[in-house]
Each structure stands twice: as structure tokens, then as C-alpha cells.
Write a protein that holds these residues in place. Structure first.
Motif, mmCIF file in Angstrom:
data_model
loop_
_atom_site.group_PDB
_atom_site.id
_atom_site.type_symbol
_atom_site.label_atom_id
_atom_site.label_comp_id
_atom_site.label_asym_id
_atom_site.label_seq_id
_atom_site.Cartn_x
_atom_site.Cartn_y
_atom_site.Cartn_z
ATOM 1 N N GLY A 136 46.572 42.619 42.843
ATOM 2 C CA GLY A 136 46.377 43.591 43.917
ATOM 3 C C GLY A 136 45.148 44.462 43.659
ATOM 4 O O GLY A 136 44.374 44.757 44.571
ATOM 5 N N ARG A 137 44.978 44.840 42.394
ATOM 6 C CA ARG A 137 43.815 45.669 42.050
ATOM 7 C C ARG A 137 42.511 44.888 42.202
ATOM 8 O O ARG A 137 41.498 45.433 42.651
ATOM 9 N N ALA A 138 42.526 43.613 41.814
ATOM 10 C CA ALA A 138 41.311 42.796 41.948
ATOM 11 C C ALA A 138 40.944 42.642 43.426
ATOM 12 O O ALA A 138 39.777 42.747 43.813
ATOM 13 N N GLU A 139 41.987 42.394 44.238
ATOM 14 C CA GLU A 139 41.781 42.256 45.688
ATOM 15 C C GLU A 139 41.160 43.537 46.257
ATOM 16 O O GLU A 139 40.192 43.486 47.025
ATOM 17 N N ALA A 140 41.722 44.694 45.868
ATOM 18 C CA ALA A 140 41.204 45.979 46.342
ATOM 19 C C ALA A 140 39.769 46.186 45.858
ATOM 20 O O ALA A 140 38.931 46.737 46.586
ATOM 21 N N ALA A 141 39.470 45.734 44.641
ATOM 22 C CA ALA A 141 38.120 45.905 44.092
ATOM 23 C C ALA A 141 37.109 45.085 44.895
ATOM 24 O O ALA A 141 35.991 45.544 45.147
ATOM 25 N N ILE A 142 37.520 43.899 45.320
ATOM 26 C CA ILE A 142 36.603 43.049 46.097
ATOM 27 C C ILE A 142 36.256 43.719 47.428
ATOM 28 O O ILE A 142 35.086 43.881 47.772
ATOM 29 N N SER A 143 37.295 44.147 48.180
ATOM 30 C CA SER A 143 36.970 44.753 49.477
ATOM 31 C C SER A 143 36.308 46.108 49.293
ATOM 32 O O SER A 143 35.402 46.471 50.058
ATOM 33 N N GLY A 144 36.700 46.846 48.243
ATOM 34 C CA GLY A 144 36.061 48.133 47.969
ATOM 35 C C GLY A 144 34.580 47.980 47.652
ATOM 36 O O GLY A 144 33.745 48.773 48.109
ATOM 37 N N ALA A 145 34.257 46.946 46.868
ATOM 38 C CA ALA A 145 32.850 46.723 46.497
ATOM 39 C C ALA A 145 32.027 46.400 47.740
ATOM 40 O O ALA A 145 30.895 46.870 47.898
ATOM 41 N N MET A 146 32.608 45.617 48.627
ATOM 42 C CA MET A 146 31.883 45.237 49.847
ATOM 43 C C MET A 146 31.676 46.459 50.742
ATOM 44 O O MET A 146 30.587 46.658 51.283
ATOM 45 N N GLN A 147 32.711 47.295 50.890
ATOM 46 C CA GLN A 147 32.564 48.526 51.674
ATOM 47 C C GLN A 147 31.485 49.427 51.086
ATOM 48 O O GLN A 147 30.658 49.991 51.805
ATOM 49 N N ALA A 148 31.513 49.559 49.759
ATOM 50 C CA ALA A 148 30.513 50.406 49.096
ATOM 51 C C ALA A 148 29.112 49.869 49.364
ATOM 52 O O ALA A 148 28.170 50.638 49.570
#
Lengths: 234, 234
Positions: free
Chosen positions: A28-40
Motif C-alpha cells: 500500500g505504501r509503495a502504491e501511494a509512493a508511486i502516485s505521490g511521486a507522479m503528483q509531485a
């Protein structure tokens, strides 16, 4: 399952459940990191990017915890073949998730380098590619949680769409670079980001293949590769 | 170590030795694949490149065999903490070596794409970078074989030189692309190859860190990163 040291089946199942829970949390954290990185990246948000980089330590910490618990479980419970395989699967999948987290971190690390860059048209494809990749990651972990070989097959099939995104982006970015040599540095970073996303998709496929094998005892049939001759290398 | 099922310490040591031998064999093949891929690239030798790609299956097969033997060893011998950790280390290191083999394969896969490309000046740095990376891989596996924490430290220190190579290449290739937009496709593939080599160096560092931890029980002190702000992302 083994009860050689007087522990009950229930206690072992609880331990195994805890191990699976940690893998789910890590995923779940890896998934959130992927979309978070793209948003950033899209928002050129340096603070958010720095947080993603920092978050990766937490993912690594959970992997270490999974290893620790797996070792303890093996040492204490002396599990038999099937349970041992399940523990090994948790170890292997957490290793793959750690790599996904690394790729997300690497995307986030490029945000500061791209901060001053002008808008590059192919960038508009990246968020859609990122969503497709996040969906694959989620689906692969759901398939693991449900031990569902059919769901695992669907994950592998959806990798084709991610490869198509990558092929489009590769060509679009190269054309863009040739026509606008002054954007080459920025476009190169976007190319690496697209490659990172493509690799995350490959890793989701790896997880799905492990889930399939664990559930059926068979390897999933070799699937045709989606990358064309231009972009297929790596 | 455990002798619960009547097996002798010697039998267990032999099994463990066999496991370590497989890791060494796998590592030797990965090392050969890296230098073979670079030779194939420099000579534009498509047959040699195809052989490297084929060879990667063998590396994957050895990894599967290591997993099989590790599982058997755990199930049969019920090893205690230290031995269990050693088995887990062999599993983890074989996972890292598998990734190195993948990167070598990916380099080899780019040879056909680059076949028709004109000579690109920065290409001349790649073989030297490749030798530095192969040396790191060999040294990390030697450190593993000898369980030598001092040798492991040296491996990590030499990663700085590989990062410097990557930084030079990154800048040289980007400059080359800006000045010669018609070589952008070829230069992009060389950039990915340089990145693959840099990642192999990182993985050799990972192995060295595992060797250090296994030998001393401590994490190696955080080392400063060699990548500068331009190329450091990923």
C-alpha cells in the motif's frame, strides 16, 4: 502444518496472517509512493517529492521487519513444505515491493531537476501511464491477498497497456528532443521516469506470476512481450 | 547448529557449502555476462549479444535451484538462528545477482538497435566503466566467499568511481545529443546502458553491505553518495 513445539495451528496462522499483513502494508505504501511521486512531478512540488524520498525508508524498514518475522517464524515453528513456501513467497514479494518503492523514490528525486523545465508536451501522457501502473500494483497485491490465480492472469495481461504507454512516450520524447534540442536534459529525465514506471509494471507482473505459481503449482504460460524493437531493450 | 534429525554438523556444512558454491557460480556467470555484453556492444556483434540474452536463462535457473536447496535445507535440517541467517543471505544475494544478470541482458538487447549507429564519441568511456563495474561485482562476490568485512568496505568505496563514470557519461551524452540531434536515438540507448552499469555497481554495493552485516552484525556506516545533482536522480 508443523506443531512440533506445541504451538497450535491457530497461532501459526496468526503469525502467517501478520506476515501477509505486513506485505499488504508495504505494498500500500509503495502504491501511494508511486502516485505521490507522479503528483509531485506534475505540480513541481518539491516538498511532496522530498516526503516521498523520506517515505522510502519506511518501506525499507517494513521489509526488514518482514525478514525478521519470517526468520522467527521458521525458527520457532519449523513449518512444513507448504507453509515454508508461503513464508518464502512473502519474503520474495516484499523484495519486489522494495524495488517498486525504490523506483517511486527515483521518480521523486527527479522533481527538483525538472522544476525549472518548461512544459514538455509528452509529459501529459505520464500521469495516465502512472495510473495504469498504480492499478497494476494494487491488483497484483489484491491477487496476493486473495490467493487468486485468475486475478493474477489479469495483472499480467494489463502489462501490455503499460508497455504501449512506454513505447508511445519513448517515441514522443525522442521526436521532441530532436525538434527541441534545448529540452534534451529535461526530456532525458522524463525518459528515465517513463522507464521507471515501465519497470514497476514488470515487477507487478512478477508478483502476479508468483501468486499464480503459489496458487496453482504451475508457471504461468509465457506471455508475448509488448515492447517493440525500438524501445524493447531493457 | 541443529542436529535434531540425526544429521551431522558436517552434512549441514556440506549443504551450506553447496549453496554458497551455487551463489558463486551464479555470480561468475553474471560477471561474464556484463563483460560479454560490453564486448558485443563495442564490436556490434549480434550473435554474441544474442548468446548473452540466452545465457540469462541459465542465471535464472541457478537462482531457482538456490531457492529449492535453501527450502530443502531449512525443512530437513531445521537450522538455528546463525545458519538460518546464512541461508537467507544466500537467497538474498542470489536475488541481487539475478538483477545484475537482467541488466547485462538489457545491455545485450540494445546491441541490435545500435548496430547501424555511427560511432558516438562518449561510447569510448563505456568499456572502462564496464570494467570498473565487473571488478566491483567480482570483489563483492569474493568478499562474500571469504566472509571478509574489510573487503566489503573496499567494494562500497569503489562505487564512487563508477558513479563518477556515470556522471561524466551523462553529461557527455547530453552534450553530444544537443550538438548532434540526429544521433539522439543511439545516444539515448547508450544513456540507458550507462544507467544499467551504474545500477549493477549499486547492486554490488548491496551485496557488500550484506556481507559486512553478516560478518559483523552491524550495518556499514552510511556512505556519501557520489552522484551529483544533475544525474543523481534514480
Amino acid at each position: 502444518m508443523a506443531t512440533t513445539n506445541g504451538h497450535t495451528v491457530k497461532a501459526f496462522d496468526e503469525d502467517l496472517g501478520q506476515l501477509r499483513g505486513l506485505v499488504a502494508e508495504m505494498g500500500g505504501r509503495a502504491e501511494a509512493a508511486i502516485s505521490g511521486a507522479m503528483q509531485a512531478l506534475v505540480r513541481r512540488d518539491l516538498d511532496a517529492a522530498a516526503m516521498i524520498v523520506e517515505e522510502d525508508r519506511k518501506i525499507d524498514t517494513i521489509e526488514t521487519e518482514i525478514e525478521r518475522q519470517a526468520l522467527r517464524l521458521i525458527a520457532l515453528r519449523a513449518p512444513m513444505a507448504d507453509d515454508l513456501r508461503e513464508i518464502l513467497a512473502a519474503l520474495k514479494i516484499s523484495g519486489v515491493v522494495e524495488r517498486m518503492g525504490d523506483y517511486a523514490k527515483n521518480i521523486a528525486k527527479r522533481v527538483p531537476v525538472l522544476e525549472g523545465a518548461k512544459a514538455i508536451e509528452p509529459l501529459s501522457i505520464l500521469p495516465a501511464m502512472s495510473r495504469a501502473v498504480s492499478d497494476m500494483v494494487k491488483a497484483s497485491l489484491d491477487a496476493y491477498a486473495a490467493r487468486d490465480p485468475q486475478a493474477a492472469i489479469l495483472v499480467c495481461e494489463s502489462d501490455k497497456a503499460v508497455d504501449d504507454f512506454y513505447n508511445s512516450l519513448f517515441r514522443a520524447l525522442l521526436t521532441h528532443m530532436m525538434e527541441n534540442p534545448h529540452t534534451i536534459t529535461a526530456a532525458t529525465h522524463l525518459l528515465f521516469i517513463a522507464k521507471n514506471l515501465e519497470r514497476i509494471g514488470d515487477h507487478a507482473t512478477n508478483i502476479a506470476e508468483m501468486v499464480y505459481f503459489a496458487a496453482t503449482g504451475h508457471q504461468m504460460a509465457e506471455r508475448p512481450r509488448g515492447l517493440d524493437s525500438l524501445a524493447r531493450a531493457i
